[in-house]
Design a protein around this motif. Structure first.
Motif, mmCIF file in Angstrom:
data_model
loop_
_atom_site.group_PDB
_atom_site.id
_atom_site.type_symbol
_atom_site.label_atom_id
_atom_site.label_comp_id
_atom_site.label_asym_id
_atom_site.label_seq_id
_atom_site.Cartn_x
_atom_site.Cartn_y
_atom_site.Cartn_z
ATOM 1 N N PRO A 187 -35.617 -36.890 -3.368
ATOM 2 C CA PRO A 187 -36.729 -35.880 -2.889
ATOM 3 C C PRO A 187 -37.146 -34.727 -3.831
ATOM 4 O O PRO A 187 -36.392 -34.051 -4.670
ATOM 5 N N ALA A 188 -38.600 -34.316 -3.943
ATOM 6 C CA ALA A 188 -39.013 -33.417 -4.779
ATOM 7 C C ALA A 188 -40.151 -32.841 -3.958
ATOM 8 O O ALA A 188 -41.032 -33.445 -3.104
ATOM 9 N N TYR A 189 -40.368 -31.566 -4.196
ATOM 10 C CA TYR A 189 -41.601 -31.005 -3.582
ATOM 11 C C TYR A 189 -42.897 -31.366 -4.326
ATOM 12 O O TYR A 189 -42.753 -31.970 -5.586
ATOM 13 N N THR A 190 -43.998 -31.679 -3.375
ATOM 14 C CA THR A 190 -45.324 -31.840 -3.977
ATOM 15 C C THR A 190 -46.280 -30.845 -3.410
ATOM 16 O O THR A 190 -46.015 -30.141 -2.251
ATOM 17 N N ALA A 191 -47.218 -30.589 -4.078
ATOM 18 C CA ALA A 191 -48.349 -29.425 -3.734
ATOM 19 C C ALA A 191 -49.030 -29.688 -2.439
ATOM 20 O O ALA A 191 -49.298 -31.114 -2.208
ATOM 21 N N GLY A 192 -48.945 -28.951 -1.414
ATOM 22 C CA GLY A 192 -49.659 -28.956 -0.170
ATOM 23 C C GLY A 192 -51.091 -28.277 -0.609
ATOM 24 O O GLY A 192 -51.311 -27.603 -1.480
ATOM 25 N N PRO A 193 -51.844 -28.395 0.497
ATOM 26 C CA PRO A 193 -53.002 -27.827 0.568
ATOM 27 C C PRO A 193 -52.992 -26.189 0.613
ATOM 28 O O PRO A 193 -51.962 -25.609 1.176
ATOM 29 N N PRO A 194 -53.970 -25.700 -0.194
ATOM 30 C CA PRO A 194 -53.647 -24.198 -0.138
ATOM 31 C C PRO A 194 -54.114 -23.534 1.112
ATOM 32 O O PRO A 194 -54.684 -23.916 1.865
ATOM 33 N N LEU A 195 -53.223 -22.624 1.143
ATOM 34 C CA LEU A 195 -53.398 -21.711 2.413
ATOM 35 C C LEU A 195 -54.805 -20.911 2.560
ATOM 36 O O LEU A 195 -55.338 -20.589 1.449
ATOM 37 N N PRO A 196 -55.232 -21.314 3.782
ATOM 38 C CA PRO A 196 -56.636 -20.688 3.880
ATOM 39 C C PRO A 196 -56.501 -19.057 3.593
ATOM 40 O O PRO A 196 -55.427 -18.524 3.695
ATOM 41 N N THR A 197 -57.732 -18.499 3.303
ATOM 42 C CA THR A 197 -57.834 -17.325 2.873
ATOM 43 C C THR A 197 -58.355 -16.371 4.025
ATOM 44 O O THR A 197 -58.683 -16.815 5.166
ATOM 45 N N GLY A 198 -58.210 -15.159 4.047
ATOM 46 C CA GLY A 198 -58.444 -14.223 5.422
ATOM 47 C C GLY A 198 -59.290 -13.004 4.608
ATOM 48 O O GLY A 198 -59.837 -13.071 3.685
ATOM 49 N N THR A 199 -58.904 -11.925 5.297
ATOM 50 C CA THR A 199 -59.622 -10.764 4.864
ATOM 51 C C THR A 199 -58.405 -9.596 4.925
ATOM 52 O O THR A 199 -57.436 -9.589 5.482
ATOM 53 N N LEU A 200 -58.955 -8.584 3.978
ATOM 54 C CA LEU A 200 -58.026 -7.438 4.057
ATOM 55 C C LEU A 200 -58.607 -6.158 4.739
ATOM 56 O O LEU A 200 -59.726 -6.393 5.402
ATOM 57 N N THR A 201 -58.077 -5.121 4.545
ATOM 58 C CA THR A 201 -58.268 -3.950 5.301
ATOM 59 C C THR A 201 -59.796 -3.760 5.067
ATOM 60 O O THR A 201 -60.383 -3.715 3.894
ATOM 61 N N GLY A 202 -60.429 -3.469 6.159
ATOM 62 C CA GLY A 202 -61.797 -3.130 6.282
ATOM 63 C C GLY A 202 -62.654 -4.358 6.250
ATOM 64 O O GLY A 202 -64.008 -4.382 6.212
ATOM 65 N N GLY A 203 -62.100 -5.496 6.400
ATOM 66 C CA GLY A 203 -62.861 -6.639 6.541
ATOM 67 C C GLY A 203 -63.242 -7.384 5.421
ATOM 68 O O GLY A 203 -63.855 -8.258 5.161
ATOM 69 N N VAL A 204 -62.687 -7.023 4.069
ATOM 70 C CA VAL A 204 -62.984 -7.367 2.796
ATOM 71 C C VAL A 204 -62.304 -8.731 2.498
ATOM 72 O O VAL A 204 -61.188 -9.049 2.641
ATOM 73 N N PRO A 205 -63.130 -9.857 2.337
ATOM 74 C CA PRO A 205 -62.802 -11.207 2.174
ATOM 75 C C PRO A 205 -61.841 -11.219 1.050
ATOM 76 O O PRO A 205 -62.011 -10.558 -0.175
ATOM 77 N N GLN A 206 -60.645 -11.875 1.144
ATOM 78 C CA GLN A 206 -59.946 -12.221 -0.098
ATOM 79 C C GLN A 206 -60.591 -12.985 -1.021
ATOM 80 O O GLN A 206 -61.579 -13.919 -0.835
ATOM 81 N N THR A 207 -60.154 -12.803 -2.324
ATOM 82 C CA THR A 207 -60.744 -13.856 -3.325
ATOM 83 C C THR A 207 -59.937 -15.303 -3.181
ATOM 84 O O THR A 207 -58.999 -15.475 -2.463
ATOM 85 N N SER A 208 -60.488 -16.190 -3.775
ATOM 86 C CA SER A 208 -60.161 -17.443 -3.936
ATOM 87 C C SER A 208 -58.577 -17.753 -4.350
ATOM 88 O O SER A 208 -58.018 -18.722 -4.107
ATOM 89 N N THR A 209 -58.025 -16.503 -5.016
ATOM 90 C CA THR A 209 -56.585 -16.894 -5.552
ATOM 91 C C THR A 209 -55.933 -15.835 -4.697
ATOM 92 O O THR A 209 -54.523 -16.077 -5.139
ATOM 93 N N GLN A 210 -56.223 -15.401 -3.674
ATOM 94 C CA GLN A 210 -55.458 -14.392 -2.957
ATOM 95 C C GLN A 210 -54.823 -14.974 -1.626
ATOM 96 O O GLN A 210 -55.582 -15.454 -0.896
ATOM 97 N N GLY A 211 -53.449 -15.062 -1.731
ATOM 98 C CA GLY A 211 -52.980 -15.757 -0.274
ATOM 99 C C GLY A 211 -52.194 -14.581 0.381
ATOM 100 O O GLY A 211 -52.604 -13.200 0.776
ATOM 101 N N LYS A 212 -50.790 -14.805 0.559
ATOM 102 C CA LYS A 212 -50.067 -13.854 1.316
ATOM 103 C C LYS A 212 -48.578 -13.952 1.394
ATOM 104 O O LYS A 212 -48.153 -15.218 1.229
ATOM 105 N N MET A 213 -47.781 -12.896 1.273
ATOM 106 C CA MET A 213 -46.440 -13.101 1.638
ATOM 107 C C MET A 213 -46.124 -12.419 2.866
ATOM 108 O O MET A 213 -46.926 -12.140 3.871
ATOM 109 N N TYR A 214 -44.671 -12.370 3.427
ATOM 110 C CA TYR A 214 -44.481 -11.971 4.844
ATOM 111 C C TYR A 214 -45.094 -12.978 5.752
ATOM 112 O O TYR A 214 -45.721 -12.530 6.761
#
Lengths: 707, 172
Positions: A494-521
């Motif tokens: 077994p080996a990991y394979t890349a899955g689909p990217p996590l969808p993006t959301g918004t930051l404080t104030g409704g600012v959209p995340q950029t296409s490279t921003q995801g999340k921890m926690y």
């Protein structure tokens, strides 16, 4: 004579058959052809009653004397024989398999994996499989393989354990939904213990039920679900959350990352009752902040380690781990102490094994150093083994390492962890406690930025697939990422394979995340419809909440973005978990400024707005042994049934979260639920039993005890 | 006419019989899926509440068949062994070398949580590394203010230079 001659002449002059006769014969021929065609062409849902098995009665034999379209299959070092028994259940033949020794492996008569013998199936359909059998060993199980258009023939799942019987007995089990990309399946009855198995009269019918018309009048909630922030706060900092066997929720703060509370020796715990919206405070004997926790086989909660001290401002020492350990009893609502662990444990993982024992790994010791001991709680003796009694690798597993129990009893370290870089090497591995080995597993993307990602064993546990979502790094503090990684632990290597990217959301104030921003926690919660709800998270170390939620479907390996987002930020020290009523509860947030959000949120997934909920009207018993079948009655047809282990989560880590499929034997509204014989698939303990209606709506859970 | 009818009828019967023979042969030889219709009600005789339908599958009850022992009701409950698959048993990577029992503690940085505990209370978290683009005392203090840090004490040493006036409070 003349008249006779005239008749004869006239007859000779006419066609042998009149037009009307030819018409009748043509009609009859057409009818016969239609009947023949319908009989020989494999059918899907349109012919739900057709037996799809070739040579189901085993009467046609090949030149070797074995039934046509069947083969001798299996693996291992047994002494075994395949042969025919005569008479069979019906007709002349049955297949007989005898194991006289069985040190490992299994043997089974299987349908030939070729296009003309293996039954054709339709993705999304379900099939009732049945066979008549006798067996002298309880080690008998129905097993399926499927033909994946991309992978070829692969194991699918085990359906049911067959009890010992000396009289011909019929077992019928419904398959799960046929996965996408599957065009054929084969299945058979497997024997894996010393004894003799006879089988005959196989049958396979399409049991797909038409989906009822979906209706939803709840607007946005129909597709996005809806959040509700409860009108009351948690009385404690809900850093650790454990769903109890009675449906209540244990919320543990200890000092709650509040040095004043620590200095005052004020340690807190509360039990939340979702049905009444009330809390009970629980006297808390030590600072259980930063502890590990897991439900034991009897439903009590084992708590291990905790916080002995906060770090010194001058860096002379870091966090220190307690050795203390306690058991919380939901019946009495109180803690009782067990013996100390062998080493201090601040941020330890805790995984229950198939035998009900618990292995704790990682964390920080009493002197802030890394805990390298493997700590083993022997449940039957209710104690932690001494260092020498447990197998030791002396490996440092980091903090809250996500250690998921595999079906063979080994632990998969997913690479999901808390704080900083991943472990050296590939960042994930398979740990064999018995053999005392650690074998690297490759493929995890950016293993040093998977800090406070979350890993889940995907539904169903039988599929042995793990998804790891997101992550960041509190040391280098980059933008958290959108990475997801998928691994199939059924593969030989077994080996990991890349899955689909996590969808993006918004930051404080409704600012959209950029296409490279995801999340921890990240919080990832297994839902009773077999999907994974991911919610909450942040972009940086204890900062910048991300408002994003999506639904991951293991069947399609896709995220559905744009689900309703928790109005409350959920970053560090946040958790989400499934309630027995099918909703999701979300707690905690502890940003870097030292504040703590005491609000509680409840998420109602879209499925709760799509019609009536099926009801489990009756359960034959709630003590379930491995390999057993239990009867429930329901008020409406159902698509599936499963057990979900209640959550025990902190810091995006709940390695024991799992969804165990229960293959069904359907007889109207009376359903036999077949539990795996393998405790590593469903470790002992209390589980939430859900059924899912044909409208995709889950029931409210009933509680059953496994093991 | 009568002969025609007889011939017609005979022809139809012959055709149906031939088709039936073909089907039976196919079913017996099992070269194609059988056309035998399934019983519409699926049953499971291992259920606790099972009561077999008398005509099910068209076979006589097992006890009536010669040469069989019918002792199902006396079968004791036996627990199956776990059925474990041999998955993930062919890794290309070998196991890591065994470690020896440590002779010294495994050091872990004191600020393992990524927080610079030189600042703030011990529950606060001034990042050891600020997000990209946040640089210099002004930039960091601005970031801290935007994230709700107030009255930020210097609890240890001012290693990030946030207490320019040296009064023990950063970013004031």
């Amino acid at each position: 004579m003349s008249s006779g001659g005239t008749v004869l002449i006239a007859y000779r002059n006419r066609p042998w058959l009149s037009r009307a006769d030819r018409g009748r014969i043509a009609q009859a021929l057409i009818l016969v052809l239609i009947a023949a065609t319908a009989a020989v062409v494999p059918a899907g849902a349109a012919r739900a009653s057709a037996n799809l098995i070739a040579n189901p009665g085993l009467e046609g034999l090949d030149p070797t004397g074995f039934p046509v379209c069947w083969e001798r299959s299996g693996w291992g070092d047994q002494s075994f024989t395949f042969g025919l028994a005569s008479p069979g259940h019906t007709g002349a033949n049955a297949i007989r398999v005898t194991l006289t020794t069985s040190p490992n492996g299994d043997r089974k008569a299987m349908m030939l994996e070729n296009p003309s013998c293996a039954p054709n199936v339709t993705p999304g359909h379900r099939y009732d499989l049945s066979a008549w059998y006798t067996t002298t060993t309880a080690n008998t199980v129905m097993t399926m393989f499927r033909h994946d258009v991309a992978q070829g023939w692969v194991y699918w799942t085990d359906l049911a354990t067959l009890p010992v019987t000396s009289t011909w007995t019929r077992k019928t089990v419904r398959t799960p939904e046929v996965p996408a990309g599957t065009d054929q399946i084969v299945w058979g009855v497997t024997i894996y213990g010393v004894g003799t198995l006879q089988t005959d009269d196989y049958e396979m019918n399409d049991a797909t039920q038409p989906a009822p018309e979906q209706s939803c009048s709840a607007g946005d909630a129909c597709t996005r679900g809806v959040w509700q922030v409860l009108p009351f706060n948690s009385p404690v900092r809900a850093i650790h959350a454990v769903v109890l066997k009675n449906g209540n929720v244990l919320l543990v703060a200890g000092s709650g990352n509040d040095p004043d509370a620590f200095a005052a020796g004020t340690f807190t715990t509360a039990v939340y009752r979702p049905e009444t919206g009330t809390f009970s405070n629980v006297p808390t004997p030590a600072d259980l902040f930063c502890s590990g926790h897991v439900q034991l086989a009897d439903g009590r909660v084992l708590i291990m380690g905790g916080n002995k001290d906060y770090p010194a401002a001058d860096g002379s020492h870091g966090y220190k781990g307690l050795k203390n350990s306690y058991v919380f009893d939901p019946a009495t609502g109180s803690y009782s102490r067990v013996n100390d662990m062998t080493a201090g444990s601040w941020y330890p993982s805790a995984t229950i094994m198939g035998n009900g024992d618990v292995i704790a790994l990682g964390g920080l010791g009493e002197d802030s150093s890394g805990t390298v001991a493997t700590q083993y709680f022997k449940t039957s003796e209710s104690r932690w083994l001494s260092l020498n009694e447990a197998n030791q690798t002396w490996n440092f597993w980091g903090l809250y390492p996500s250690m998921i129990l595999m079906q063979d009893g080994r632990l998969f370290y997913t690479g999901s962890h808390v704080f900083g870089n991943g472990l050296p090497g590939t960042g994930s591995s398979i740990y064999d406690y018995d053999a005392n080995t650690i074998t690297p597993v490759g493929g995890l993307q950016n293993k040093d930025q998977r800090d406070q990602s979350m890993s889940v064993l995907l539904p169903p546990a039988q599929d042995q697939k793990v998804l790891t979502i997101g992550g960041g790094n509190i040391d280098s503090n980059p933008d958290a990422n959108r990475l997801t990684d998928l691994i199939d632990l059924k593969r030989a290597d077994p080996a990991y394979t890349a899955g689909p990217p996590l969808p993006t959301g918004t930051l404080t104030g409704g600012v959209p995340q950029t296409s490279t921003q995801g999340k921890m926690y990240v919080s990832a919660v297994l839902l009773p419809d077999g999907k994974v709800f991911e919610t909450g998270g942040g972009l940086h170390n204890r900062a910048d909440p991300v408002y994003e939620a999506s639904m991951y479907d293991p069947a399609t390996n896709t995220f559905t973005p744009g689900l309703a987002t928790d109005p409350v930020p959920r970053t560090y020290h946040s958790s989400a978990f499934l309630l027995p009523d099918g909703r999701v509860m979300s707690v905690g947030d502890n940003p870097g400024n030292g504040s703590f959000d005491m609000r509680l949120s409840i998420y109602s997934p879209p499925y709760l707005f799509h019609g009536a909920r099926p009801q489990i009207l009756h359960i034959s018993e709630n003590e379930w042994a491995y390999g057993s079948t239990h009867t429930i009655t329901v008020d409406d047809p159902i698509l599936r049934a499963e057990l979900i282990r209640p959550g025990a989560v902190t810091h995006s880590s709940d390695p024991n979260q799992r969804f165990v499929d229960l293959p069904m034997s359907v007889n109207g509204d009376t359903i036999g639920l077949n539990l795996t014989s393998n405790p590593n698939i469903a470790p002992p303990g209390w589980y939430m039993l859900f059924v899912v209606g044909t409208n995709g709506v889950p029931s409210v859970a009933r509680w059953v005890h496994v093991g | 006419m009568r002969i025609r009818r007889v011939l017609t009828l005979a022809g139809v019967v012959a055709l149906v019989a031939a088709a039936a023979a073909v089907l039976v042969t196919l079913g017996r030889a099992a070269l194609t899926p059988s056309s035998v219709a399934a019983a519409p009600a699926v049953t499971d005789s291992t259920w606790p509440y099972y009561s077999p339908a008398p005509a099910e599958s068209g076979s006589p009850p097992p006890a009536a068949r010669p040469g069989r022992t019918a002792t199902a009701s006396a079968v004791p409950a036996v627990s199956p062994a776990p059925f474990v698959q041999h998955f993930a048993d062919g890794p290309t990577a070998g196991p890591q070398p065994m470690r020896r029992s440590p002779t010294a503690p495994l050091k872990v940085p004191a600020f393992v949580d990524g927080c610079d505990h030189n600042y703030g209370t011990r529950t606060q978290c001034v990042p050891l590394a600020f997000p990209d683009g946040v640089t210099g005392a002004a930039g960091k203090c601005s970031w801290l203010a935007a994230h709700g840090f107030t009255g930020l004490i210097v609890a240890g040493r001012d290693v990030q230079g946030l207490d320019a006036d040296g009064d023990g409070t950063a970013c004031d």
